[in-house]
Enzyme design. Structure first.
Site, PDB file in Angstrom:
ATOM      1  N   LYS A 126      55.529 -23.158  10.640  1.00 55.41           N
ATOM      2  CA  LYS A 126      56.308 -22.752  11.719  1.00 55.41           C
ATOM      3  C   LYS A 126      56.584 -21.072  11.377  1.00 55.41           C
ATOM      4  O   LYS A 126      56.390 -20.527  12.302  1.00 55.41           O
ATOM      5  CB  LYS A 126      57.897 -23.581  11.443  1.00 55.41           C
ATOM      6  CG  LYS A 126      58.912 -22.809  12.456  1.00 55.41           C
ATOM      7  CD  LYS A 126      59.939 -23.557  12.376  1.00 55.41           C
ATOM      8  CE  LYS A 126      60.915 -23.088  11.240  1.00 55.41           C
ATOM      9  NZ  LYS A 126      61.828 -21.815  11.269  1.00 55.41           N
ATOM     10  N   ASN A 127      56.960 -20.820  10.135  1.00 51.57           N
ATOM     11  CA  ASN A 127      57.140 -19.532   9.843  1.00 51.57           C
ATOM     12  C   ASN A 127      56.051 -18.579   9.912  1.00 51.57           C
ATOM     13  O   ASN A 127      56.313 -17.232   9.827  1.00 51.57           O
ATOM     14  CB  ASN A 127      58.065 -19.316   8.503  1.00 51.57           C
ATOM     15  CG  ASN A 127      59.547 -20.025   8.911  1.00 51.57           C
ATOM     16  OD1 ASN A 127      59.966 -20.178   9.981  1.00 51.57           O
ATOM     17  ND2 ASN A 127      60.151 -20.414   7.807  1.00 51.57           N
ATOM     18  N   CYS A 157      69.640 -20.842  13.915  1.00 49.79           N
ATOM     19  CA  CYS A 157      70.623 -21.527  12.744  1.00 49.79           C
ATOM     20  C   CYS A 157      71.750 -20.979  12.603  1.00 49.79           C
ATOM     21  O   CYS A 157      71.903 -19.595  12.968  1.00 49.79           O
ATOM     22  CB  CYS A 157      69.871 -21.709  11.533  1.00 49.79           C
ATOM     23  SG  CYS A 157      68.428 -22.374  11.512  1.00 49.79           S
ATOM     24  N   ARG A 184      73.848 -13.534  11.529  1.00 51.04           N
ATOM     25  CA  ARG A 184      72.659 -13.094  11.151  1.00 51.04           C
ATOM     26  C   ARG A 184      71.998 -11.734  11.464  1.00 51.04           C
ATOM     27  O   ARG A 184      71.349 -11.476  12.335  1.00 51.04           O
ATOM     28  CB  ARG A 184      71.504 -14.254  11.557  1.00 51.04           C
ATOM     29  CG  ARG A 184      71.520 -15.481  11.242  1.00 51.04           C
ATOM     30  CD  ARG A 184      71.067 -16.062   9.749  1.00 51.04           C
ATOM     31  NE  ARG A 184      69.777 -15.833   9.514  1.00 51.04           N
ATOM     32  CZ  ARG A 184      68.791 -16.742   9.724  1.00 51.04           C
ATOM     33  NH1 ARG A 184      69.381 -17.990  10.447  1.00 51.04           N
ATOM     34  NH2 ARG A 184      67.595 -16.826   9.444  1.00 51.04           N
ATOM     35  N   ASP A 244      64.932 -22.588   1.723  1.00 50.09           N
ATOM     36  CA  ASP A 244      64.684 -23.802   2.818  1.00 50.09           C
ATOM     37  C   ASP A 244      64.528 -25.112   2.007  1.00 50.09           C
ATOM     38  O   ASP A 244      64.412 -26.049   2.943  1.00 50.09           O
ATOM     39  CB  ASP A 244      63.188 -23.331   3.699  1.00 50.09           C
ATOM     40  CG  ASP A 244      63.703 -22.235   4.558  1.00 50.09           C
ATOM     41  OD1 ASP A 244      62.772 -21.261   5.028  1.00 50.09           O
ATOM     42  OD2 ASP A 244      64.885 -21.615   4.641  1.00 50.09           O
ATOM     43  N   ARG A 272      62.924 -28.311  15.955  1.00 50.72           N
ATOM     44  CA  ARG A 272      62.764 -27.040  15.957  1.00 50.72           C
ATOM     45  C   ARG A 272      61.620 -26.724  14.921  1.00 50.72           C
ATOM     46  O   ARG A 272      60.798 -25.728  15.201  1.00 50.72           O
ATOM     47  CB  ARG A 272      63.978 -26.040  15.689  1.00 50.72           C
ATOM     48  CG  ARG A 272      64.927 -25.836  16.751  1.00 50.72           C
ATOM     49  CD  ARG A 272      66.099 -24.875  16.355  1.00 50.72           C
ATOM     50  NE  ARG A 272      65.409 -23.529  15.800  1.00 50.72           N
ATOM     51  CZ  ARG A 272      65.911 -22.833  15.018  1.00 50.72           C
ATOM     52  NH1 ARG A 272      67.266 -23.167  14.588  1.00 50.72           N
ATOM     53  NH2 ARG A 272      65.401 -21.991  14.471  1.00 50.72           N
TER      54      ARG A 272
HETATM   55  C1  EPZ Z   1      62.988 -16.298   7.089  1.00 52.54           C
HETATM   56  O1  EPZ Z   1      64.229 -15.904   7.749  1.00 52.54           O
HETATM   57  C2  EPZ Z   1      62.731 -17.511   7.621  1.00 52.54           C
HETATM   58  N1  EPZ Z   1      62.681 -17.817   9.028  1.00 52.54           N
HETATM   59  C3  EPZ Z   1      63.797 -18.571   6.975  1.00 52.54           C
HETATM   60  O2  EPZ Z   1      63.527 -19.722   7.547  1.00 52.54           O
HETATM   61  C4  EPZ Z   1      63.912 -18.250   5.553  1.00 52.54           C
HETATM   62  O3  EPZ Z   1      65.098 -18.973   5.058  1.00 52.54           O
HETATM   63  C5  EPZ Z   1      64.167 -17.005   5.198  1.00 52.54           C
HETATM   64  O4  EPZ Z   1      63.155 -16.122   5.637  1.00 52.54           O
HETATM   65  C6  EPZ Z   1      64.501 -16.553   3.875  1.00 52.54           C
HETATM   66  O5  EPZ Z   1      63.371 -17.086   3.034  1.00 52.54           O
HETATM   67  C7  EPZ Z   1      61.372 -17.307   9.476  1.00 52.54           C
HETATM   68  O6  EPZ Z   1      60.382 -16.736   8.952  1.00 52.54           O
HETATM   69  C8  EPZ Z   1      61.558 -17.439  10.998  1.00 52.54           C
HETATM   70  P1  EPZ Z   1      65.794 -12.986   5.790  1.00 52.54           P
HETATM   71  P2  EPZ Z   1      64.940 -14.331   7.938  1.00 52.54           P
HETATM   72  O7  EPZ Z   1      65.653 -11.837   6.705  1.00 52.54           O
HETATM   73  O8  EPZ Z   1      63.742 -13.514   7.752  1.00 52.54           O
HETATM   74  C9  EPZ Z   1      69.764 -10.542   5.313  1.00 52.54           C
HETATM   75  C10 EPZ Z   1      63.904 -21.899   8.401  1.00 52.54           C
HETATM   76  O9  EPZ Z   1      64.681 -22.950   8.223  1.00 52.54           O
HETATM   77  N2  EPZ Z   1      69.118  -9.620   6.114  1.00 52.54           N
HETATM   78  O10 EPZ Z   1      64.688 -13.064   4.630  1.00 52.54           O
HETATM   79  O11 EPZ Z   1      65.825 -14.279   8.749  1.00 52.54           O
HETATM   80  C11 EPZ Z   1      69.932 -12.172   5.863  1.00 52.54           C
HETATM   81  O12 EPZ Z   1      71.134 -12.009   6.314  1.00 52.54           O
HETATM   82  C12 EPZ Z   1      64.376 -20.473   8.312  1.00 52.54           C
HETATM   83  O13 EPZ Z   1      62.545 -21.798   8.440  1.00 52.54           O
HETATM   84  C13 EPZ Z   1      69.979  -8.378   6.671  1.00 52.54           C
HETATM   85  O14 EPZ Z   1      71.098  -8.188   5.855  1.00 52.54           O
HETATM   86  O15 EPZ Z   1      65.625 -14.128   6.451  1.00 52.54           O
HETATM   87  C14 EPZ Z   1      69.709 -12.855   4.577  1.00 52.54           C
HETATM   88  O16 EPZ Z   1      71.160 -12.797   3.757  1.00 52.54           O
HETATM   89  C15 EPZ Z   1      65.899 -20.250   8.068  1.00 52.54           C
HETATM   90  N3  EPZ Z   1      69.785  -7.730   7.567  1.00 52.54           N
HETATM   91  C16 EPZ Z   1      68.699 -12.128   3.629  1.00 52.54           C
HETATM   92  O17 EPZ Z   1      68.577 -11.063   4.341  1.00 52.54           O
HETATM   93  C17 EPZ Z   1      68.531  -7.849   8.154  1.00 52.54           C
HETATM   94  O18 EPZ Z   1      68.360  -7.086   9.106  1.00 52.54           O
HETATM   95  C18 EPZ Z   1      67.461 -12.675   3.670  1.00 52.54           C
HETATM   96  O19 EPZ Z   1      67.170 -13.101   4.923  1.00 52.54           O
HETATM   97  C19 EPZ Z   1      67.877  -9.139   8.121  1.00 52.54           C
HETATM   98  C20 EPZ Z   1      68.040 -10.000   7.006  1.00 52.54           C
END
Ligand code: EPZ
Length: 421
Positions: A22-23, A117, A124, A308, A401
């Site tokens: 998916k990702n 989510c 987020r 995840d 999803r």
């Molecule tokens: C990706 O989300 C994945 N989603 C998530 O999978 C996964 O849990 C996550 O990476 C961590 O591995 C997709 O690829 C679509 P992050 P992402 O940005 O990129 C903070 C699932 O179940 N952050 O790596 O959104 C954020 O709040 C989903 O498949 C900021 O602060 O996660 C978090 O604390 C859930 N500012 C940390 O970074 C930003 O602009 C890591 O989040 C962006 C993120």
């Protein structure tokens, strides 16, 4: 609202196939906007988030054609549509991935805050995206609850991400492909989906080096060609099914069409727990083990233990002997689902919003539950499959999803699971 009805403690055995990631797929669809030529995507998972991504491309005026199950052709349309529809953006977090490519090809983009989510602090954040686009020369205006970005031509710059972010890394890789000059991304995420995205874009003529390491260099090019891209296997699905097999612990289960090398952190844990696992190049075989021992885990960016997989691991620990500390370092609220495990008979103490202590083993019993998010929803299914009695899981859109034809695949293992619309 559709729900799953599950009668637990059926012996599970046999083979289960892993779908395309998916990702990974959720980044290729927006990346298709970067080229005027056709992109053919293979091994596309048929899940709700991918349907939303296809709807987004159609809403933006692009051609999307399903050739056969799992195979989708995407073609950029000259029609310039730069406003992401709010009703779609609110449905999935990955809608943010469309912003960079539209900005890079159309010079402007307008969108509301992305949904998806409920995990993660507040709503987020997307500050890493907005700050980086502005550093590349885009002008940001926030009006009527929408972000409006404009840039005649994006310039390559050096960006140090204050937080390791998967989608921010991927978004800036895509956006920089057509920028003027070189972009250097530092403190980048290293997930396999990022390397896969870079491989695909390079096959279309991009110049990306270092994907899969903390420093990624992208030399802007004038245009990208079309191409074909096979989605890599879903490592989270693989790990989740492996934990289902370990937790049910009563039959041989073979997980096929997967990439075990993407889950080394899990296999190290399985050794410590005593899970009977045999790895091959594209499959994982799990056999029953005498006794599972508790083992603590801390989630971490790749190649550490994936956040995840945390919820499925927590369910597995309810079946292991001893105390295990589950430390969720990436997201707030991602441990809240343990309340429902406790209601099913698990012995779990929430030490703080990021730490839970599981005391196992516990006999779980079925209950009425509601899926809070995609991964917790799947973890509740694992709990229901090993629990005594009947479980009802509501809000299964969250599960749909990310998991394709889930009940069909679980039934093939012997699970008693039915969808009630
Ligand atoms: C990706 O989300 C994945 N989603 C998530 O999978 C996964 O849990 C996550 O990476 C961590 O591995 C997709 O690829 C679509 P992050 P992402 O940005 O990129 C903070 C699932 O179940 N952050 O790596 O959104 C954020 O709040 C989903 O498949 C900021 O602060 O996660 C978090 O604390 C859930 N500012 C940390 O970074 C930003 O602009 C890591 O989040 C962006 C993120």
């Amino acid at each position: 609202m559709p729900k799953f009805i599950i009668n637990g403690r059926r012996p599970l055995k046999g083979e289960i196939n892993v779908s395309g990631s998916k990702n990974a797929a959720l980044k290729i669809f927006p990346a298709a906007i970067l080229t005027r030529e056709k992109i053919r995507v293979l091994n596309t998972p048929e899940i709700e988030d991918i349907s939303r991504a296809q709807e987004m491309l159609l809403a933006l005026g692009h051609e999307v054609k399903k050739i056969k199950p799992g195979v989708v052709d995407i073609k950029f349309n000259a029609q310039k549509c730069v406003a992401l529809p709010a009703e779609l953006v609110n449905k999935f977090r990955a809608s943010i991935m469309f912003v960079g490519p539209i900005l890079a090809t159309c010079g402007e983009v307008r969108f509301p805050h992305p949904g998806g989510c409920v995990i993660g602090a507040g709503t987020r954040p997307i500050d890493l995206f907005l700050d980086s686009f502005q550093k590349m020369g885009a002008k940001l205006e926030i009006k009527d609850g929408h972000y409006c970005l404009k840039a005649k031509k994006l310039k390559g710059v050096e960006i140090f991400f204050s937080k390791v972010s998967v989608t921010a890394t991927e978004s800036l890789i895509m956006t920089s492909c057509l920028a003027e000059g070189e972009t250097v991304l530092k403190n980048s995420a290293m997930e396999p989906e990022i390397s896969a995205l870079a491989d695909f874009l390079n096959s279309c003529g991009a110049k990306i080096e270092g994907a899969g390491t903390p420093t990624i260099k992208i030399k802007g090019v004038k245009k990208l060609s079309g191409g074909e891209y096979k989605i890599i296997p879903d490592r989270i699905e693989t790990g989740t099914f492996a934990m289902l097999a370990a937790a049910s612990n009563n039959g041989n289960i073979l997980i096929k069409n997967c990439e075990p090398k993407h889950l080394e952190a899990l296999w190290v844990l399985f050794d410590k727990i005593g899970v009977n696992v045999i790895l091959s190049k594209d499959s994982v075989s799990i056999k029953p083990a005498k006794k599972l021992s508790a083992c603590e885990v801390t989630t971490h960016e790749y190649p550490g233990f994936a956040t995840d997989l945390q919820s499925a691991y927590t369910v597995l620990m309810t079946q292991a002997y001893g105390l295990s500390l589950i430390h969720e370092t990436i997201y707030d609220r991602r441990l809240l689902f343990t309340d429902m495990l406790t209601q099913m008979g698990a012995n779990i103490i929430m030490a703080d919003p990021h730490r839970a202590i599981v005391n196992g083993p516990s006999k779980l019993h079925g209950r009425k539950l509601v899926s809070p998010d995609l991964r917790a929803g799947m973890a509740l299914i694992i709990a229901a499959l090993i629990a005594q009695g009947k479980t009802e899981i509501d809000n299964i859109y969250q599960i749909d999803r990310g998991y394709e034809k889930l009940e069909e695949r679980l039934k093939k293992l012997g699970a008693d699971i039915a969808r009630q619309n």
